[in-house]
Write an enzyme that holds these catalytic residues in place. Structure first.
Site, PDB file in Angstrom:
ATOM      1  N   ASP A  81       0.838  -1.203   0.000  1.00  0.00           N
ATOM      2  CA  ASP A  81       0.000   0.000   0.000  1.00  0.00           C
ATOM      3  C   ASP A  81       0.877   1.259   0.000  1.00  0.00           C
ATOM      4  O   ASP A  81       1.855   1.351   0.755  1.00  0.00           O
ATOM      5  CB  ASP A  81      -0.896  -0.028   1.262  1.00  0.00           C
ATOM      6  CG  ASP A  81      -2.085   0.918   1.163  1.00  0.00           C
ATOM      7  OD1 ASP A  81      -2.356   1.432   0.061  1.00  0.00           O
ATOM      8  OD2 ASP A  81      -2.744   1.137   2.201  1.00  0.00           O
ATOM      9  N   HIS A  82       0.540   2.223  -0.841  1.00  0.00           N
ATOM     10  CA  HIS A  82       1.153   3.559  -0.812  1.00  0.00           C
ATOM     11  C   HIS A  82       2.678   3.603  -0.849  1.00  0.00           C
ATOM     12  O   HIS A  82       3.306   4.267  -0.009  1.00  0.00           O
ATOM     13  CB  HIS A  82       0.706   4.333   0.437  1.00  0.00           C
ATOM     14  CG  HIS A  82      -0.655   4.920   0.286  1.00  0.00           C
ATOM     15  ND1 HIS A  82      -0.931   5.957  -0.562  1.00  0.00           N
ATOM     16  CD2 HIS A  82      -1.826   4.587   0.862  1.00  0.00           C
ATOM     17  CE1 HIS A  82      -2.211   6.244  -0.497  1.00  0.00           C
ATOM     18  NE2 HIS A  82      -2.793   5.418   0.353  1.00  0.00           N
ATOM     19  N   ASP A 103       2.414   5.307  -5.435  1.00  0.00           N
ATOM     20  CA  ASP A 103       1.677   6.536  -5.147  1.00  0.00           C
ATOM     21  C   ASP A 103       2.514   7.757  -5.527  1.00  0.00           C
ATOM     22  O   ASP A 103       3.361   8.218  -4.765  1.00  0.00           O
ATOM     23  CB  ASP A 103       1.314   6.583  -3.659  1.00  0.00           C
ATOM     24  CG  ASP A 103       0.552   7.855  -3.306  1.00  0.00           C
ATOM     25  OD1 ASP A 103       0.312   8.686  -4.207  1.00  0.00           O
ATOM     26  OD2 ASP A 103       0.198   8.010  -2.126  1.00  0.00           O
ATOM     27  N   GLU A 133      -2.309   6.295  -8.269  1.00  0.00           N
ATOM     28  CA  GLU A 133      -3.277   7.297  -7.790  1.00  0.00           C
ATOM     29  C   GLU A 133      -3.162   8.555  -8.634  1.00  0.00           C
ATOM     30  O   GLU A 133      -2.071   9.080  -8.841  1.00  0.00           O
ATOM     31  CB  GLU A 133      -3.009   7.620  -6.311  1.00  0.00           C
ATOM     32  CG  GLU A 133      -3.985   8.623  -5.700  1.00  0.00           C
ATOM     33  CD  GLU A 133      -3.914   8.666  -4.164  1.00  0.00           C
ATOM     34  OE1 GLU A 133      -3.724   7.601  -3.540  1.00  0.00           O
ATOM     35  OE2 GLU A 133      -4.026   9.771  -3.603  1.00  0.00           O
ATOM     36  N   HIS A 184      -7.765  10.078   4.204  1.00  0.00           N
ATOM     37  CA  HIS A 184      -7.181   9.065   5.083  1.00  0.00           C
ATOM     38  C   HIS A 184      -7.394   9.452   6.544  1.00  0.00           C
ATOM     39  O   HIS A 184      -7.525  10.636   6.860  1.00  0.00           O
ATOM     40  CB  HIS A 184      -5.669   8.950   4.835  1.00  0.00           C
ATOM     41  CG  HIS A 184      -5.333   8.391   3.493  1.00  0.00           C
ATOM     42  ND1 HIS A 184      -4.688   9.122   2.523  1.00  0.00           N
ATOM     43  CD2 HIS A 184      -5.540   7.174   2.955  1.00  0.00           C
ATOM     44  CE1 HIS A 184      -4.512   8.369   1.456  1.00  0.00           C
ATOM     45  NE2 HIS A 184      -5.020   7.182   1.687  1.00  0.00           N
ATOM     46  N   GLY A 185      -7.385   8.443   7.418  1.00  0.00           N
ATOM     47  CA  GLY A 185      -7.421   8.721   8.852  1.00  0.00           C
ATOM     48  C   GLY A 185      -8.835   8.863   9.391  1.00  0.00           C
ATOM     49  O   GLY A 185      -9.778   8.307   8.847  1.00  0.00           O
ATOM     50  N   HIS A 212      -9.764   5.299  -1.555  1.00  0.00           N
ATOM     51  CA  HIS A 212      -8.986   5.283  -0.310  1.00  0.00           C
ATOM     52  C   HIS A 212      -9.760   6.054   0.749  1.00  0.00           C
ATOM     53  O   HIS A 212     -10.623   6.846   0.433  1.00  0.00           O
ATOM     54  CB  HIS A 212      -7.610   5.943  -0.536  1.00  0.00           C
ATOM     55  CG  HIS A 212      -6.654   5.057  -1.264  1.00  0.00           C
ATOM     56  ND1 HIS A 212      -5.420   4.721  -0.767  1.00  0.00           N
ATOM     57  CD2 HIS A 212      -6.754   4.412  -2.452  1.00  0.00           C
ATOM     58  CE1 HIS A 212      -4.804   3.920  -1.621  1.00  0.00           C
ATOM     59  NE2 HIS A 212      -5.590   3.719  -2.656  1.00  0.00           N
TER      60      HIS A 212
HETATM   61 ZN   LIG Z   1      -4.633   5.270   0.979  1.00  0.00          ZN
END
Ligand SMILES: [Zn+2]
Length: 289
Positions: A81-82, A103, A133, A184-185, A212
């Site tokens: 991921d990322h 990313d 992305e 995110h978050g 995401h």
């Molecule tokens: Zn993400």
């Protein structure tokens, strides 16, 4: 054996459902996700972030998840991921990851497309799928720890539909993460997804689309996004919250400092499994096998 993400997402795109993708940081998270997916008859999409791959994390996580996949009767994809660093991507592919995300979303269009194309060329030659992305999904909460550990996130910028076809043509990505209003978050206020923007992207994109920042986004909005073409939704915070709450509540009831970890983690694992199952059902990937 691990499978690439391409076939999983193509089926999801064809049949109008989404597969939740879960970041896992340790054995207990991995076990919870795999058990939940198997019990719900869903493909399993496990992701790992760079922060959990430092030191010997790369070979250890890869061999653990790759080995575990042999013991579950479902397709399992292991996705990086990322990643912003080509070297990290190469080491993940060497270690056995079956899918990677490059990313370059903070870069300008040309550099993002150029770097992504380099990654797809390298990965496709090794049978590994690639997500990229376009646009940038920012971080929701001020003070949240970004994946690089720094606070330099430039915030959200929505995907520009006019750039999408050209980006796909240059890069040949297998899946494209788009920015349509999630972050995110942990959200400070409820997000409002730009379905109009998603429709414009879908009209010009023949690759599976990824959302995401799925944690905390209301279910009706995510189901609407799936109806309009999203096929993978990344989940991290919702599962981590169950891990942390489960551990905290359990430890508060325990007096014996040498209580076995299998007991300490018991409730957290059950809570993680429940939230994973809820995502599988909500996104329509339960019962697909
Ligand atoms: Zn993400």
């Amino acid at each position: 054996m691990l499978v690439s993400m391409r076939e999983m997402l193509e089926d999801a795109r064809k049949n109008h459902y989404a597969i939740p993708a879960f970041d896992v940081s340790n054995y207990d998270m991995m076990k919870s996700v795999l058990e939940a997916c198997e019990e719900e008859r869903s493909p399993a999409l496990l992701m790992v972030l760079g922060v959990d791959l430092v030191d010997k994390g790369m070979p250890l996580m890869a061999s653990m998840i790759k080995g575990a996949s042999d013991h579950f009767n479902i397709p399992v994809c292991l996705h990086l991921d990322h990643a912003t660093d080509f070297e990290l991507i190469k080491s993940a592919i060497d270690a056995g990851f079956s899918s990677v995300m490059y990313d370059g979303s903070v870069l300008d269009f040309e550099n993002n497309a150029k770097n992504t194309a380099n990654v797809t060329q390298y990965a496709h030659a090794r049978g590994v799928s690639v997500e990229a992305e376009l646009g940038h999904v920012g971080n929701a909460s001020v003070g949240s720890i970004s994946e690089t550990g720094t606070d330099t996130d430039p915030g959200e910028s929505l995907t520009v539909p006019a750039e999408v076809a050209k980006f796909v043509e240059i890069t040949d990505v297998d899946a494209l993460a788009v920015a349509i209003g999630t972050s995110h978050g942990v959200y400070q206020k409820t997000p409002e997804l730009r379905i109009d923007r998603l429709d414009e992207i879908m009209a010009v994109c023949d690759r599976p689309l990824v959302l995401h920042g799925g944690s905390g986004t209301p279910n009706d909005q995510m189901q609407n996004a799936i109806r309009h073409g999203i096929t993978k939704i990344n989940i991290y915070s919702d599962v981590v919250a169950m891990l942390n709450k489960g551990l905290k509540d359990k430890l508060n009831t325990i007096d014996n400092p040498s209580t076995w970890p299998c007991i300490v983690f018991e409730d957290a694992r059950k809570m993680m499994k429940d939230v994973v199952k809820e995502k599988l059902r909500t996104f329509g990937s339960a019962g697909r096998l």
